[in-house]
Design an enzyme around this catalytic site. Structure first.
Site, PDB file in Angstrom:
ATOM      1  N   LYS A  50       1.207  -1.322   0.007  1.00  0.00           N
ATOM      2  CA  LYS A  50      -0.088  -0.225   0.052  1.00  0.00           C
ATOM      3  C   LYS A  50       1.156   1.066  -0.544  1.00  0.00           C
ATOM      4  CE  LYS A  50      -3.813  -2.499   2.255  1.00  0.00           C
ATOM      5  NZ  LYS A  50      -5.426  -2.818   3.508  1.00  0.00           N
ATOM      6  N   GLN A  94      -4.873  -2.010   9.446  1.00  0.00           N
ATOM      7  CA  GLN A  94      -4.187  -2.843   8.828  1.00  0.00           C
ATOM      8  C   GLN A  94      -5.574  -3.947   9.674  1.00  0.00           C
ATOM      9  OE1 GLN A  94      -3.208  -3.586   5.572  1.00  0.00           O
ATOM     10  NE2 GLN A  94      -3.919  -6.391   5.680  1.00  0.00           N
ATOM     11  N   ASP A 117     -10.913   3.054   3.963  1.00  0.00           N
ATOM     12  CA  ASP A 117     -11.597   1.550   3.672  1.00  0.00           C
ATOM     13  C   ASP A 117     -12.902   1.012   3.225  1.00  0.00           C
ATOM     14  OD1 ASP A 117      -8.971  -0.558   3.037  1.00  0.00           O
ATOM     15  OD2 ASP A 117      -8.629  -0.489   5.551  1.00  0.00           O
TER      16      ASP A 117
END
Ligand code: NAD
Length: 281
Positions: A50, A94, A117
């Site tokens: 990422k 995460q 997200d």
């Protein structure tokens, strides 16, 4: 034919780079905060990928690593500070988190305006009402990959195997918004084969190698493999018996190189959208 997510994700990222350049010219440096808790090796690889994508397109990324014994309260307090930080446009934690930290509470603690997200209940709710500006990354990546390859979604029978909050459930809503007819299967589904076999578009998001076999797939259908499994040999594979199904399906995604790179590209897209929205406030 292969649905090449790697190649398409590069195209998406180069388009996003132009938008990032424009934001930077206007004095905004799009910035992502990545929180990682513990030392799960797979999580470290995801975070690294990422951050690499951020670098490629000019997004600033800050990594905040915590030991696995951080308390939920401490983590929520840290996120609250990031929510108030005007230099940060997107925040992600995460997954997986250690057992003593509830991922749903963490998702709710991230401001909807920084929820890169798209896991926050407010942002998920907006998908349902058709008012969403950002979308969960994996489902969004799948839909963009289908569209890029001129695959018609409207009116098609889509079967989704897996009903997680991050893939299966939001994907069902998003494909419904695209006027597909949706069937969602899960671990309690009886006769999985029958539901898979009826699908014009079959999507598997389970995490079990070999779950989808050739006899479960309709001739000339579209097969999207979300699963990421590491075999004892160290090789990565999806849920689908790729070698046998590639000769039967019209299109299929490879693993790796299919949905995975698209997920990261959509994360970048969400971040750019959140940074653009920030400039409007
Ligand atoms: P999850 O564990 O949260 O959900 C798995 C789902 O599969 C559940 O809904 C469960 O009911 C269903 N399931 C389990 N066994 C089943 C069976 N025998 N038959 C039918 N359904 C069954 O998983 P997740 O987070 O949605 O991830 C699923 C897979 O996708 C994993 O391999 C994960 O690594 C991968 N993944 C890939 C990406 C990507 O970018 N490519 C993104 C997210 C997840």
């Amino acid at each position: 034919m292969l649905l090449d997510g790697k190649a398409f994700s590069e195209k998406v990222k180069s388009q996003l780079k132009n938008k990032v350049d424009k934001l930077r010219k206007n004095g905004i440096v799009p910035a992502l905060a990545v929180i990682i808790v513990g030392d799960d090796p797979a999580s470290k690889i995801y975070v690294k990928n990422k951050k690499k994508a951020c670098e490629e397109i000019g997004i600033y990324s800050a990594e905040y690593a915590f030991k696995s014994d951080i308390t939920q309260e401490e983590l929520l307090e840290f996120i609250s500070d990031l929510n108030g930080n005007k230099e940060i446009h997107g925040i992600l934690t995460q997954l997986p988190l250690p057992k003593h930290i509830d991922p749903l509470i963490v998702a709710e603690s991230i401001s909807p305006a920084k929820d890169v997200d798209c896991f926050n209940e407010i942002n998920i709710g907006k998908i349902s009402s058709g008012r969403a500006k950002i979308f969960p990354c994996t489902p969004a990546g799948i839909i963009e990959l289908l569209k890029e390859n001129n695959i018609k979604i409207e009116g098609k029978a889509c079967t989704i195997v897996g009903r997680s909050n991050i893939v299966g459930k939001p994907l069902s809503l998003m494909l419904l918004n695209e006027n597909a007819t949706i069937t969602v299967c899960h671990s309690k589904t009886e006769n999985l084969k029958a539901f898979c076999k009826q699908a014009d578009i079959l999507i598997s998001a389970v995490g079990r190698p070999g779950l989808i076999t050739e006899d479960m797939v309709k001739e000339d259908s579209i097969v999207v493999d979300v699963g990421i499994n590491r075999l004892s040999s160290g090789k990565l594979c999806g849920d689908v018996d790729f070698d046998k199904i590639i000769g039967k399906a019209k299109f299929i995604t490879p693993v790796p190189g299919g949905v995975g790179p698209m997920t990261i590209a959509m994360l970048m897209k969400n971040l750019v959208i959140l940074a653009e929205e920030f400039t409007k406030r």
